[in-house]
Write a protein that holds these residues in place. Structure first.
Motif, PDB file in Angstrom:
ATOM      1  N   GLY A  23      -6.473  19.387  11.348  1.00  0.00           N
ATOM      2  CA  GLY A  23      -6.346  17.943  11.448  1.00  0.00           C
ATOM      3  C   GLY A  23      -7.071  17.238  10.324  1.00  0.00           C
ATOM      4  N   ALA A  24      -7.080  15.940  10.413  1.00  0.00           N
ATOM      5  CA  ALA A  24      -7.816  15.130   9.438  1.00  0.00           C
ATOM      6  C   ALA A  24      -9.312  15.310   9.705  1.00  0.00           C
ATOM      7  N   PRO A  25     -10.127  15.269   8.661  1.00  0.00           N
ATOM      8  CA  PRO A  25     -11.571  15.463   8.858  1.00  0.00           C
ATOM      9  C   PRO A  25     -12.191  14.493   9.851  1.00  0.00           C
ATOM     10  N   ALA A  26     -11.703  13.247   9.895  1.00  0.00           N
ATOM     11  CA  ALA A  26     -12.258  12.278  10.844  1.00  0.00           C
ATOM     12  C   ALA A  26     -11.995  12.720  12.283  1.00  0.00           C
ATOM     13  N   GLU A  27     -10.828  13.317  12.530  1.00  0.00           N
ATOM     14  CA  GLU A  27     -10.513  13.823  13.878  1.00  0.00           C
ATOM     15  C   GLU A  27     -11.294  15.092  14.178  1.00  0.00           C
ATOM     16  N   LEU A  28     -11.391  15.957  13.185  1.00  0.00           N
ATOM     17  CA  LEU A  28     -12.098  17.229  13.388  1.00  0.00           C
ATOM     18  C   LEU A  28     -13.582  17.013  13.636  1.00  0.00           C
ATOM     19  N   MET A  68     -17.678  17.492   7.594  1.00  0.00           N
ATOM     20  CA  MET A  68     -16.416  16.773   7.852  1.00  0.00           C
ATOM     21  C   MET A  68     -16.439  15.388   7.207  1.00  0.00           C
ATOM     22  N   ASP A  69     -17.597  14.727   7.247  1.00  0.00           N
ATOM     23  CA  ASP A  69     -17.730  13.427   6.567  1.00  0.00           C
ATOM     24  C   ASP A  69     -17.505  13.579   5.065  1.00  0.00           C
ATOM     25  N   ALA A  70     -18.081  14.621   4.485  1.00  0.00           N
ATOM     26  CA  ALA A  70     -17.927  14.859   3.046  1.00  0.00           C
ATOM     27  C   ALA A  70     -16.472  15.164   2.696  1.00  0.00           C
TER      28      ALA A  70
END
Length: 152
Positions: A77-82, A95-97
């Protein structure tokens, strides 16, 4: 005196039971098989890297079989979702990076990260759609399934 010495030697020889001899070659082989092996942290990372590259190259077909065989956790998924699926602060930071790198349209190479506890390794690789695939490997499962020639 000679007779007593000869009698003693005969009694000692009779006490030896040669029917229970141990096959030394088989015993040595079994001892080597049970020997505690040394696995270096770099060996574990290299193994995760090779499995991750193989799964990344072969796609979904390899992912399904490897997930079952190696007990891999898969997140896509997208890092924001993960980020919401991780409780580990280090993984949330990663994940933020990744989210920032995708928003800046930076090239993201595959990478391996350890969690804070160090008991799991995660192989990250991006897709063309901006999603990230995260393969989670438990360290103890990796050691159990490593190629035996790699273990010293």
């Amino acid at each position: 005196m000679k007779h007593a010495l000869l009698l003693f030697a005969l009694i000692a020889l009779q006490a030896c039971d040669f029917s229970k001899r141990i096959d030394t070659a088989a015993a040595v082989k079994e001892m080597k098989a049970r020997q505690v092996k040394r696995v270096l942290p770099q060996d574990i990372v290299n193994q995760v890297d090779s499995w991750g590259q193989e799964i990344q190259a072969k796609g979904a077909a390899k992912l399904d079989s490897a997930t079952k065989a190696l007990s891999i956790s898969v997140r896509l998924g997208a890092p924001a979702e993960l980020k919401l699926s991780f409780k580990d602060a280090k993984m949330v930071g990663i994940m933020d990076a990744l989210d920032y790198s995708i928003s800046q349209k930076q090239d993201i190479p595959p990478s391996i990260q350890k969690n804070t506890a160090g008991d799991s390794l995660y192989y990250f690789y991006p897709s063309e759609t901006g999603k990230i695939t995260v393969l989670g490997f438990a360290k103890n499962i990796v050691i159990q399934n490593m190629d035996r020639p790699l273990i010293k």
